[in-house]
Write a protein that holds these residues in place. Structure first.
Motif, PDB file in Angstrom:
ATOM      1  N   GLU A  68       0.830  -1.203   0.000  1.00 25.52           N
ATOM      2  CA  GLU A  68       0.000   0.000   0.000  1.00 25.52           C
ATOM      3  C   GLU A  68       0.867   1.257   0.000  1.00 25.52           C
ATOM      4  N   SER A  69       1.904   1.262   0.824  1.00 17.26           N
ATOM      5  CA  SER A  69       2.800   2.404   0.887  1.00 17.26           C
ATOM      6  C   SER A  69       3.469   2.645  -0.469  1.00 17.26           C
ATOM      7  N   PHE A  70       3.848   1.568  -1.134  1.00 18.27           N
ATOM      8  CA  PHE A  70       4.464   1.673  -2.459  1.00 18.27           C
ATOM      9  C   PHE A  70       3.478   2.245  -3.482  1.00 18.27           C
ATOM     10  N   LEU A  71       2.222   1.799  -3.426  1.00 19.52           N
ATOM     11  CA  LEU A  71       1.199   2.316  -4.334  1.00 19.52           C
ATOM     12  C   LEU A  71       1.035   3.820  -4.167  1.00 19.52           C
ATOM     13  N   ARG A  72       1.014   4.255  -2.920  1.00 18.87           N
ATOM     14  CA  ARG A  72       0.843   5.680  -2.638  1.00 18.87           C
ATOM     15  C   ARG A  72       2.015   6.497  -3.193  1.00 18.87           C
ATOM     16  N   THR A  73       3.218   6.017  -2.953  1.00 19.68           N
ATOM     17  CA  THR A  73       4.406   6.738  -3.413  1.00 19.68           C
ATOM     18  C   THR A  73       4.461   6.785  -4.934  1.00 19.68           C
ATOM     19  N   LEU A  74       4.184   5.650  -5.575  1.00 16.89           N
ATOM     20  CA  LEU A  74       4.201   5.588  -7.037  1.00 16.89           C
ATOM     21  C   LEU A  74       3.159   6.522  -7.631  1.00 16.89           C
ATOM     22  N   SER A  75       1.952   6.530  -7.063  1.00 26.56           N
ATOM     23  CA  SER A  75       0.878   7.380  -7.571  1.00 26.56           C
ATOM     24  C   SER A  75       1.231   8.853  -7.424  1.00 26.56           C
ATOM     25  N   ALA A  76       1.764   9.217  -6.260  1.00 28.60           N
ATOM     26  CA  ALA A  76       2.135  10.615  -6.028  1.00 28.60           C
ATOM     27  C   ALA A  76       3.259  11.043  -6.959  1.00 28.60           C
ATOM     28  N   MET A  77       4.157  10.117  -7.286  1.00 29.44           N
ATOM     29  CA  MET A  77       5.298  10.422  -8.147  1.00 29.44           C
ATOM     30  C   MET A  77       4.884  10.510  -9.617  1.00 29.44           C
ATOM     31  N   LEU A 121       2.811  -0.480 -15.656  1.00 31.75           N
ATOM     32  CA  LEU A 121       2.081  -1.698 -15.304  1.00 31.75           C
ATOM     33  C   LEU A 121       2.625  -2.197 -13.977  1.00 31.75           C
ATOM     34  N   LEU A 122       1.737  -2.297 -13.001  1.00 29.93           N
ATOM     35  CA  LEU A 122       2.108  -2.780 -11.672  1.00 29.93           C
ATOM     36  C   LEU A 122       1.316  -4.041 -11.387  1.00 29.93           C
ATOM     37  N   ALA A 123       1.989  -5.133 -11.081  1.00 33.73           N
ATOM     38  CA  ALA A 123       1.317  -6.401 -10.790  1.00 33.73           C
ATOM     39  C   ALA A 123       1.675  -6.855  -9.384  1.00 33.73           C
ATOM     40  N   ASP A 124       0.670  -7.278  -8.634  1.00 32.30           N
ATOM     41  CA  ASP A 124       0.880  -7.692  -7.244  1.00 32.30           C
ATOM     42  C   ASP A 124       0.901  -9.213  -7.127  1.00 32.30           C
ATOM     43  N   ASN A 125       1.486  -9.693  -6.037  1.00 33.73           N
ATOM     44  CA  ASN A 125       1.525 -11.124  -5.682  1.00 33.73           C
ATOM     45  C   ASN A 125       2.288 -11.967  -6.696  1.00 33.73           C
ATOM     46  N   VAL A 126       3.318 -11.395  -7.302  1.00 27.59           N
ATOM     47  CA  VAL A 126       4.006 -12.126  -8.363  1.00 27.59           C
ATOM     48  C   VAL A 126       4.979 -13.185  -7.839  1.00 27.59           C
ATOM     49  N   LEU A 127       5.308 -13.147  -6.556  1.00 23.29           N
ATOM     50  CA  LEU A 127       6.229 -14.155  -6.009  1.00 23.29           C
ATOM     51  C   LEU A 127       5.502 -15.290  -5.300  1.00 23.29           C
ATOM     52  N   GLN A 128       4.174 -15.157  -5.193  1.00 21.13           N
ATOM     53  CA  GLN A 128       3.359 -16.267  -4.692  1.00 21.13           C
ATOM     54  C   GLN A 128       3.871 -16.827  -3.368  1.00 21.13           C
ATOM     55  N   PRO A 168      10.944  -7.650  -4.400  1.00 17.92           N
ATOM     56  CA  PRO A 168      10.474  -8.530  -3.319  1.00 17.92           C
ATOM     57  C   PRO A 168       9.828  -7.730  -2.185  1.00 17.92           C
ATOM     58  N   LEU A 169       8.728  -7.077  -2.513  1.00 14.73           N
ATOM     59  CA  LEU A 169       7.985  -6.240  -1.576  1.00 14.73           C
ATOM     60  C   LEU A 169       6.646  -6.888  -1.314  1.00 14.73           C
ATOM     61  N   GLY A 170       6.272  -7.053  -0.038  1.00 12.55           N
ATOM     62  CA  GLY A 170       5.035  -7.750   0.260  1.00 12.55           C
ATOM     63  C   GLY A 170       5.108  -9.169  -0.276  1.00 12.55           C
ATOM     64  N   ASP A 171       4.158  -9.518  -1.150  1.00 13.68           N
ATOM     65  CA  ASP A 171       4.194 -10.822  -1.799  1.00 13.68           C
ATOM     66  C   ASP A 171       4.813 -10.716  -3.180  1.00 13.68           C
ATOM     67  N   GLY A 172       5.591  -9.666  -3.384  1.00 16.14           N
ATOM     68  CA  GLY A 172       6.267  -9.463  -4.662  1.00 16.14           C
ATOM     69  C   GLY A 172       5.444  -8.611  -5.600  1.00 16.14           C
ATOM     70  N   VAL A 173       6.064  -7.568  -6.156  1.00 14.54           N
ATOM     71  CA  VAL A 173       5.400  -6.754  -7.175  1.00 14.54           C
ATOM     72  C   VAL A 173       6.339  -6.623  -8.371  1.00 14.54           C
ATOM     73  N   SER A 174       5.746  -6.529  -9.536  1.00 11.75           N
ATOM     74  CA  SER A 174       6.531  -6.212 -10.727  1.00 11.75           C
ATOM     75  C   SER A 174       6.121  -4.818 -11.186  1.00 11.75           C
ATOM     76  N   LEU A 175       7.105  -4.046 -11.597  1.00 11.30           N
ATOM     77  CA  LEU A 175       6.876  -2.667 -12.045  1.00 11.30           C
ATOM     78  C   LEU A 175       7.464  -2.532 -13.439  1.00 11.30           C
ATOM     79  N   SER A 176       6.599  -2.243 -14.406  1.00 13.65           N
ATOM     80  CA  SER A 176       7.027  -2.129 -15.802  1.00 13.65           C
ATOM     81  C   SER A 176       6.643  -0.768 -16.352  1.00 13.65           C
ATOM     82  N   VAL A 177       7.542  -0.179 -17.127  1.00 14.72           N
ATOM     83  CA  VAL A 177       7.280   1.078 -17.819  1.00 14.72           C
ATOM     84  C   VAL A 177       7.346   0.810 -19.308  1.00 14.72           C
TER      85      VAL A 177
END
Length: 222
Positions: free
Chosen positions: A52-61, A162-169, A210-219
């Motif tokens: 959640e903290s990452f989502l907020r920072t990314l959105s604000a940025m 593109l932000l995807a959550d839970n990618v490390l399962q 490797p944040l939370g359950d893993g996120v991928s961040l693509s531009v």
């Protein structure tokens, strides 16, 4: 020190670190606090606190103008995005039992004018959309990420994220497919394929975090 002791120590250290980082998070709103408690009691999957903290920072940025979210659940992350930027949000959910709850939460947050919830299958919706989005958030059926990817890329322009959550399962992704339960092998294989694809697609620049359950961040580059 035995290997088992070291594994225990590492796990304990990670849990203490996570607890400390969580303690730093301010209470954003009474509504979100209530929704997180509801999710915990009713076993509803929502983003983890560090995510959640990452989502907020990314959105604000990034300051996106239009966001596409696949997987509304009870609209927790939807509200987080809306609180973090001025974007109009299109969110898609197919689990009909959660849709009335999500709508009620969006209304309670006073965000009906910026959030549109579509009740339908994500794959169908993605094929029918013909507009572009600045940010796409994937947080739904994990085995479908790779299936949805071509349409998602079509809906992204240069600079879109593109932000995807839970990618490390829960870290099972690093295991052999034979080490995971049979019922989870399709998801295991498809998530590996998704990560490989977004790392090797020449139109994307991707980092797996490797944040939370893993996120991928693509531009999207072009």
């Amino acid at each position: 020190m035995r290997v088992s002791d070291q594994v225990f120590d590492n796990t304990e250290h990670e849990e203490r670190l996570k607890a400390y980082l969580h303690s730093l998070e301010p209470e954003r709103s009474l509504l979100l606090t209530e929704l997180r408690e509801y999710a915990a009691v009713n076993d509803v999957p929502i983003v983890r606190k560090e995510t959640e903290s990452f989502l907020r920072t990314l959105s604000a940025m990034q300051k996106p103008k239009r966001i596409l979210e696949i997987g509304t659940a009870i609209a927790y992350s939807t509200i987080v995005f809306a609180q973090s930027c001025e974007a109009d949000i299109l969110t898609v959910e197919s689990y009909e039992k959660r849709i009335p709850i999500a709508r009620a939460n969006i209304k309670r947050a006073g965000l009906e004018h910026r959030i549109r919830l579509i009740e339908d299958d994500a794959g169908k919706v993605l094929k029918e959309l013909d507009e572009s989005f600045d940010l796409v958030f994937l947080d739904a059926a994990k085995a479908q990420y790779i299936v949805w990817l071509p349409d998602i890329l079509r809906l992204m322009h240069e600079g879109s994220v593109l932000l995807a959550d839970n990618v490390l399962q829960d870290h099972t992704l690093i295991e052999s497919r034979f080490a995971v339960p049979r019922r989870e092998r399709t998801t295991h294989e498809r998530m590996r394929e998704f990560l490989w694809q977004i790392k090797h697609d020449e139109s994307l620049e991707t980092s797996v975090i490797p944040l939370g359950d893993g996120v991928s961040l693509s531009v999207k580059k072009s």
